[in-house]
Write an enzyme that holds these catalytic residues in place. Sequence first.
Site, PDB file in Angstrom:
ATOM      1  N   ASN A  77     -45.493 -40.034 -11.987  1.00 23.15           N
ATOM      2  CA  ASN A  77     -46.079 -38.703 -11.858  1.00 23.15           C
ATOM      3  C   ASN A  77     -47.586 -38.770 -12.106  1.00 23.15           C
ATOM      4  OD1 ASN A  77     -45.460 -35.782 -11.651  1.00 23.15           O
ATOM      5  ND2 ASN A  77     -46.218 -35.674 -13.766  1.00 23.15           N
ATOM      6  N   GLU A  81     -49.522 -40.313 -15.294  1.00 25.25           N
ATOM      7  CA  GLU A  81     -50.984 -40.419 -15.280  1.00 25.25           C
ATOM      8  C   GLU A  81     -51.525 -41.774 -15.717  1.00 25.25           C
ATOM      9  OE1 GLU A  81     -52.506 -37.142 -17.554  1.00 25.25           O
ATOM     10  OE2 GLU A  81     -51.661 -35.637 -16.204  1.00 25.25           O
ATOM     11  N   HIS A  89     -52.185 -29.661  -9.443  1.00 25.97           N
ATOM     12  CA  HIS A  89     -53.029 -28.689 -10.151  1.00 25.97           C
ATOM     13  C   HIS A  89     -54.262 -28.490  -9.282  1.00 25.97           C
ATOM     14  CE1 HIS A  89     -50.574 -28.804 -13.717  1.00 25.97           C
ATOM     15  NE2 HIS A  89     -50.681 -30.119 -13.796  1.00 25.97           N
ATOM     16  N   ASP A 108     -49.953 -25.405  -9.833  1.00 23.79           N
ATOM     17  CA  ASP A 108     -50.679 -24.167 -10.141  1.00 23.79           C
ATOM     18  C   ASP A 108     -51.992 -24.201  -9.361  1.00 23.79           C
ATOM     19  OD1 ASP A 108     -52.035 -26.035 -11.772  1.00 23.79           O
ATOM     20  OD2 ASP A 108     -51.330 -25.165 -13.642  1.00 23.79           O
ATOM     21  N   GLU A 132     -46.049 -29.955 -10.838  1.00 21.52           N
ATOM     22  CA  GLU A 132     -46.728 -29.095 -11.822  1.00 21.52           C
ATOM     23  C   GLU A 132     -47.647 -28.104 -11.123  1.00 21.52           C
ATOM     24  OE1 GLU A 132     -48.662 -31.467 -14.842  1.00 21.52           O
ATOM     25  OE2 GLU A 132     -46.983 -32.868 -14.960  1.00 21.52           O
TER      26      GLU A 132
HETATM   27  C1  XIL Z   1     -49.945 -29.515 -20.447  1.00 24.86           C
HETATM   28  C2  XIL Z   1     -49.233 -28.339 -21.027  1.00 24.86           C
HETATM   29  O1  XIL Z   1     -49.063 -27.378 -20.030  1.00 24.86           O
HETATM   30  C3  XIL Z   1     -49.991 -27.779 -22.186  1.00 24.86           C
HETATM   31  O2  XIL Z   1     -49.235 -26.778 -22.847  1.00 24.86           O
HETATM   32  C4  XIL Z   1     -50.344 -28.866 -23.182  1.00 24.86           C
HETATM   33  O3  XIL Z   1     -51.167 -28.336 -24.199  1.00 24.86           O
HETATM   34  C5  XIL Z   1     -51.044 -29.998 -22.480  1.00 24.86           C
HETATM   35  O4  XIL Z   1     -50.240 -30.460 -21.423  1.00 24.86           O
HETATM   36  N1  XIL Z   1     -50.386 -32.930 -16.704  1.00 24.86           N
HETATM   37  C6  XIL Z   1     -49.148 -33.065 -17.266  1.00 24.86           C
HETATM   38  C7  XIL Z   1     -48.620 -32.012 -18.131  1.00 24.86           C
HETATM   39  O5  XIL Z   1     -48.441 -34.036 -16.967  1.00 24.86           O
HETATM   40  O6  XIL Z   1     -47.775 -32.508 -19.137  1.00 24.86           O
HETATM   41  C8  XIL Z   1     -49.708 -31.193 -18.748  1.00 24.86           C
HETATM   42  O7  XIL Z   1     -49.118 -30.115 -19.461  1.00 24.86           O
HETATM   43  C9  XIL Z   1     -50.653 -30.705 -17.695  1.00 24.86           C
HETATM   44  C10 XIL Z   1     -51.290 -31.870 -16.979  1.00 24.86           C
END
Ligand code: XIL
Length: 702
Positions: A217, A174, A254, A284, A282
């Site tokens: 990422n 990020e 996401h 969802d 990641e």
């Molecule tokens: C999130 C986790 O799922 C949570 O448990 C934590 O509190 C915060 O981070 N982008 C990412 C992940 O790269 O590491 C994040 O994970 C979600 C967004």
Amino acid sequence: MNLPHRRGRRGPHDPRGRRRVWALGLLAATAMAVPGTANAAPDATRATTLGAQAAQSGRYFGTAVAAGKLGDTTYSAILNREFNAVTPENEMKWDTIERSRGSFNFGPADQIVGQATSHGQRVRGHTLVWHSQLPSWVGSITDANTLRGVMNNHITTTINHYKGKVFAWDVVNEAFADGGSGQHRPSVFQNVLGDGFIEQAFRTARAADPSAKLCYNDYNIENWSDAKTQAVYRMVRDFKTRGVPIDCVGFQAHFGTGGPPASFQTTLSNFAALGVDVQITELDIAQAPTTAYANTVRACMNVPRCTGITVWGIRDSDSWRAGENPLLFDRGGNKKPAYQSVLTALGGTAATAAHGSPASRAGTAKRSPTALPGSAARPVTSAAALPSAFSWSSSGALMSPKPDATHNIAGLKDPSVVYYNGKYHVFASVASSSGYGLVYLSFTDWSQAGSATHHYLDRGALGTGYRAAPQVFYFAPQKTWYLVYQTGNASYSTNTDISNPNGWSAPRNFYSSMPDIIRQNIGNGYWVDMWVICDSANCYLFSSDDNGHLYRSQTSLAQFPNGFTNTVIAAQDANKYALFEASNVYKVQGTNQYLLIVEAIGSDGRRYFRSWTSGSIAGSWTPLAASESNPFARAANTTFPSGAWTKDISHGEMIRAGYDQTLTIPSCKLQYLYQGKDPAASGDYNSLPWRLGLLTQTNSTC
Ligand code: XIL
């Protein structure tokens, strides 16, 4: 790292001039160049879990894992049933790993990595450099040299700890700003070190582990026309142009209820065209709509270099967005409709009537449409795809040379083995400074292998002279045993009784001379390791050239052993050490899957095996466990009794399920007979003390 170069040409004292290459540079993270795509073969067997189905196209299907939940039996049952990759959700972040400067805490992440390894799951490392979940002591550094040192130390120490266990790292997470600026986001790294911090992080990571895949990422980079996407794309293109090490880009994915943007697949393939792997890291989706999930998975399946998908948690209750119910399992651990759409999009079975309960394991498994008669009662998973990661335990050295008055032997090598008529029948090369020959031994049990008599095959019609790297099988259409070996040509002898070492015929050649395509590509290599396998219509003859090429010729079952023409390059790699020799091709029992393994020389100078699968012997081959960090069989994924007697896992053969020309192997609990040697041994290649040992797969789930 460069080891001394010991390559030699064939000379008068080395007429058999085989395998003299010890030298290598660092193995570049090259993918094997094979024609075709990484998509599932049309006739691939359908699996009933996400991981097994993804593996059929050479991909992984992973999930984020929280160490604190591993004790939850519902959670871990789903985890180990469905997924073949994991990402620690928080445990590898800076605020856990190095909460205070120089004090490293790997405990929680080790727990996840240990569990994953014992279940044959690959691990993505997440994440080394990120503005978030960063301890305040880092955020308050204002001196560039200090911060650079701190960042490099964090990367190096963490990567070193997980070397060989983590196949890919999110090196930087990020780093780009949302919105239209296309700029890096402000962070202590950006503010103190400037734009170059990303490049610095990747270079440091590569130096720490040349085998791990290094990823950038981010989120909101799925829509091709977004400024943020374009900015990341320009960075990756710039890195590739300038040789800054980067191997992959992770798309967090996401998504809101609408799912992926329409351009998602375009984005994935545009990035892949830069020469990087892409992964969904990641995933969802708010409310988990079936179509949105299916579209996301399809985007990946349609891009050959999209190597895997990770969902960000197992049950809705495990999600960081729990209020949006964005995952594939409900709070009770039941499969949601989105689960079925994902499985289908991966190429797996259609939805079963009810949502499977986590406790029922294979209970809801659909049966394979291709299951063999008699295996109908078995859930498909037990005869389905091989896993995408392997672990093994090795025996000690079971067989050693037995020199006699006329055979002065240094190494016992290149075993071929069938179990027939209550006995193991082993054929092997015997090597010494004066060249190569063949030996035969048989025994009823591995415990008897060491005491078996060695019969030298040069006493019969097979004769003296250069004969090496045997392969034995029963050619059922002719009710005859074949022994295939190399003599400078690809040769064979036949025998009606495998147990009679003097019954083998004089050598005959498969080819009148070296096929043109081999002559044109062999360079300074050697033509070695002939391998025959047949399906119901054709037989195929594979060979290697120690120069990065695997060749394949074909004839009909009826014409065999004659008619091998149309030799083609079946696989190649610009790095010859990554696709070296000792290829084996097998049929995986109860599936439509073929397994290819090829020996490579690792960056440590040691031999190991890479693997691919295909729906047909003629390919195309898609990577299964095909890298140094996720090898098929290597010292690093093998445990040895009382100290490793070898660091090489070299030329050998799988223990087959049968003994005929189809070379069928079981899909479970694989065993591999191989050559290894004292790690301290050195000197003339032909005089090395090779011994034979047996690997047994330890991560088989069936
Ligand atoms: C999130 C986790 O799922 C949570 O448990 C934590 O509190 C915060 O981070 N982008 C990412 C992940 O790269 O590491 C994040 O994970 C979600 C967004």
